[in-house]
Design a protein around this motif. Sequence first.
Motif, mmCIF file in Angstrom:
data_model
loop_
_atom_site.group_PDB
_atom_site.id
_atom_site.type_symbol
_atom_site.label_atom_id
_atom_site.label_comp_id
_atom_site.label_asym_id
_atom_site.label_seq_id
_atom_site.Cartn_x
_atom_site.Cartn_y
_atom_site.Cartn_z
ATOM 1 N N UNK A 1 0.680 -1.102 0.135
ATOM 2 C CA UNK A 1 -0.037 -0.035 -0.112
ATOM 3 C C UNK A 1 0.715 1.421 0.036
ATOM 4 N N UNK A 2 1.894 1.502 0.827
ATOM 5 C CA UNK A 2 2.678 2.478 1.103
ATOM 6 C C UNK A 2 3.180 3.353 -0.353
ATOM 7 N N UNK A 3 3.738 1.463 -0.475
ATOM 8 C CA UNK A 3 4.425 1.711 -2.396
ATOM 9 C C UNK A 3 3.312 2.829 -3.617
ATOM 10 N N UNK A 4 1.951 1.870 -3.571
ATOM 11 C CA UNK A 4 1.492 1.934 -4.471
ATOM 12 C C UNK A 4 1.139 4.134 -3.952
ATOM 13 N N UNK A 5 1.523 4.140 -3.101
ATOM 14 C CA UNK A 5 0.385 5.187 -3.028
ATOM 15 C C UNK A 5 2.009 6.198 -3.001
ATOM 16 N N UNK A 6 2.611 5.978 -2.907
ATOM 17 C CA UNK A 6 4.122 7.200 -3.643
ATOM 18 C C UNK A 6 4.104 6.781 -4.762
ATOM 19 N N UNK A 7 4.264 5.854 -5.703
ATOM 20 C CA UNK A 7 3.677 6.086 -6.844
ATOM 21 C C UNK A 7 2.808 6.778 -7.228
ATOM 22 N N UNK A 8 1.541 6.772 -6.715
ATOM 23 C CA UNK A 8 0.076 8.184 -7.003
ATOM 24 C C UNK A 8 1.137 9.437 -6.997
ATOM 25 N N UNK A 9 1.577 9.155 -5.933
ATOM 26 C CA UNK A 9 2.921 10.927 -5.547
ATOM 27 C C UNK A 9 2.952 11.234 -6.108
ATOM 28 N N UNK A 10 4.143 10.496 -7.417
ATOM 29 C CA UNK A 10 5.058 11.133 -7.772
ATOM 30 C C UNK A 10 4.155 11.110 -9.313
ATOM 31 N N UNK A 11 3.778 10.232 -9.389
ATOM 32 C CA UNK A 11 2.910 9.979 -10.834
ATOM 33 C C UNK A 11 1.872 11.533 -10.830
ATOM 34 N N UNK A 12 1.484 11.822 -9.914
ATOM 35 C CA UNK A 12 0.794 12.777 -9.695
ATOM 36 C C UNK A 12 1.418 14.794 -9.728
ATOM 37 N N UNK A 13 2.846 14.558 -8.827
ATOM 38 C CA UNK A 13 3.642 15.617 -9.631
ATOM 39 C C UNK A 13 4.349 15.548 -10.740
ATOM 40 N N UNK A 14 3.960 14.211 -11.285
ATOM 41 C CA UNK A 14 4.292 14.325 -13.222
ATOM 42 C C UNK A 14 3.690 15.041 -13.515
ATOM 43 N N UNK A 15 2.678 15.093 -13.469
ATOM 44 C CA UNK A 15 1.361 15.678 -13.746
ATOM 45 C C UNK A 15 0.902 16.995 -13.745
ATOM 46 N N UNK A 16 1.537 16.963 -12.684
ATOM 47 C CA UNK A 16 1.658 18.558 -12.449
ATOM 48 C C UNK A 16 2.319 19.336 -13.276
ATOM 49 N N UNK A 17 3.632 19.187 -13.217
ATOM 50 C CA UNK A 17 5.242 19.308 -13.584
ATOM 51 C C UNK A 17 4.456 19.529 -14.828
ATOM 52 N N UNK A 18 3.977 19.073 -16.090
ATOM 53 C CA UNK A 18 3.241 18.763 -17.243
ATOM 54 C C UNK A 18 2.221 19.603 -17.400
ATOM 55 N N UNK A 19 1.457 19.753 -16.387
ATOM 56 C CA UNK A 19 -0.044 21.004 -16.649
ATOM 57 C C UNK A 19 1.519 22.590 -16.807
#
Length: 407
Positions: free
Chosen positions: A240-258
């Motif tokens: 669960x922690x790894x999945x949440x951490x990967x979700x944070x990385x994807x979220x941060x990447x999307x924010x940077x792209x926008x």
Amino acid sequence: MDRNIINYGWGLVAAWLLCMLVIATSYHSTRTTKEQIYELGSSVQKLRDSFAFETPYRVMMANDQALDLQLIYALRLQIDAQYKKAWISPDINHLLFTTDRFIDQAKVYLENSLDLQNLVEQIKVMRERHADNQRVSFLYYILSANVLEALFGDNQSSPQIFRDIDNVYALSTALPQQEQQDLQEILASVSAVLGAYAKGQYIVDNIIAHDVHAQISAQNGQFNSLLAMHIWLSGTVSALVIATFMGLLIWGHRIRVVSDSESTSSESEEGMSQREVNVAVSNVEPSKKVKIPMGGEINFTQMMDSFDNDTGSVRMLLEVFIEDHSDDIDVMRDLIAKGNAEEVHRKVHSLKGVGGNLGAVNIKNLSGQIEEIVMADLSSVAPLLEKLSVHLEQAIIEARNFLDEVT
């Protein structure tokens, strides 16, 4: 925003470490109790196996059996203490109760066996003490023979043994006072010990058939299941922690792209505005050459060179600069107070481009520094913004002075 993601990541790591610490502590406590129960089972089985020997061997093993029983009792106390400290543990109260019953029955048998050994030793001592009196010595031999027959004879001989003991007692009444007292004390001990020992085989059968070992086996199975659950829980929490951490990385990447997309759009709009200004100033009728002032912030010489000494074009650019950027600092302060990092980034990026066109190195550099950190940590922008305010204010003063002089 990147800094917030980093903070969230550290929070996840801290939460994971805390969960792992709790699970590891519980796992260690459960495993310790399970190992103690396993050792208890081994000790119980060893003691039970010793009761399967024939009576002569079993009597001679009484001291070793007593030590084994003490070990079982010590393990029982350790398991109880460990169970009280455990956070998660199967119920072992029935195991403790069953173990106590086993210990009590074994203790009764061992007490009888030890009493029998002591009795044999007492008869030997008293026989040696009265060895010079053949009559008394003979009576002690009769007692020894009857004790031996009680141990190794069949049940049918038991009534005769007690009749012989009664005859010895009747003969003892004719002995002198001291010999009579010694012999009757031994007779009392023989009657008590043999009476208790007559129940010995029944107790041994109960000990061998006792259900404590089955209870220990069942308890071991429960603890094995609990240990497996700890392992499963630690794996689930980690996943669960790894999945949440990967979700944070994807979220941060999307924010940077926008953010990068919006920045690119801003630069495009800015470039078009700048081209419109250049077209406008190119249409201004060239003016006569004027004396170029020495500015502390704006490099007027560079500006005049870039516009081929076209004073009208320079004047147009300075007018646009004053009109569009005089309130930039106040606007950015308001945006910082509202937490709008994206708009601050857009403003300071535009100001950096204007600073480059004006040759205002300080404005360009400070704007670039703010542009680099504003998205990561908005709170750290304020000190740089105050420096930028000083240089921007001075640049506006110099631009107005130049316009006044030209006019």
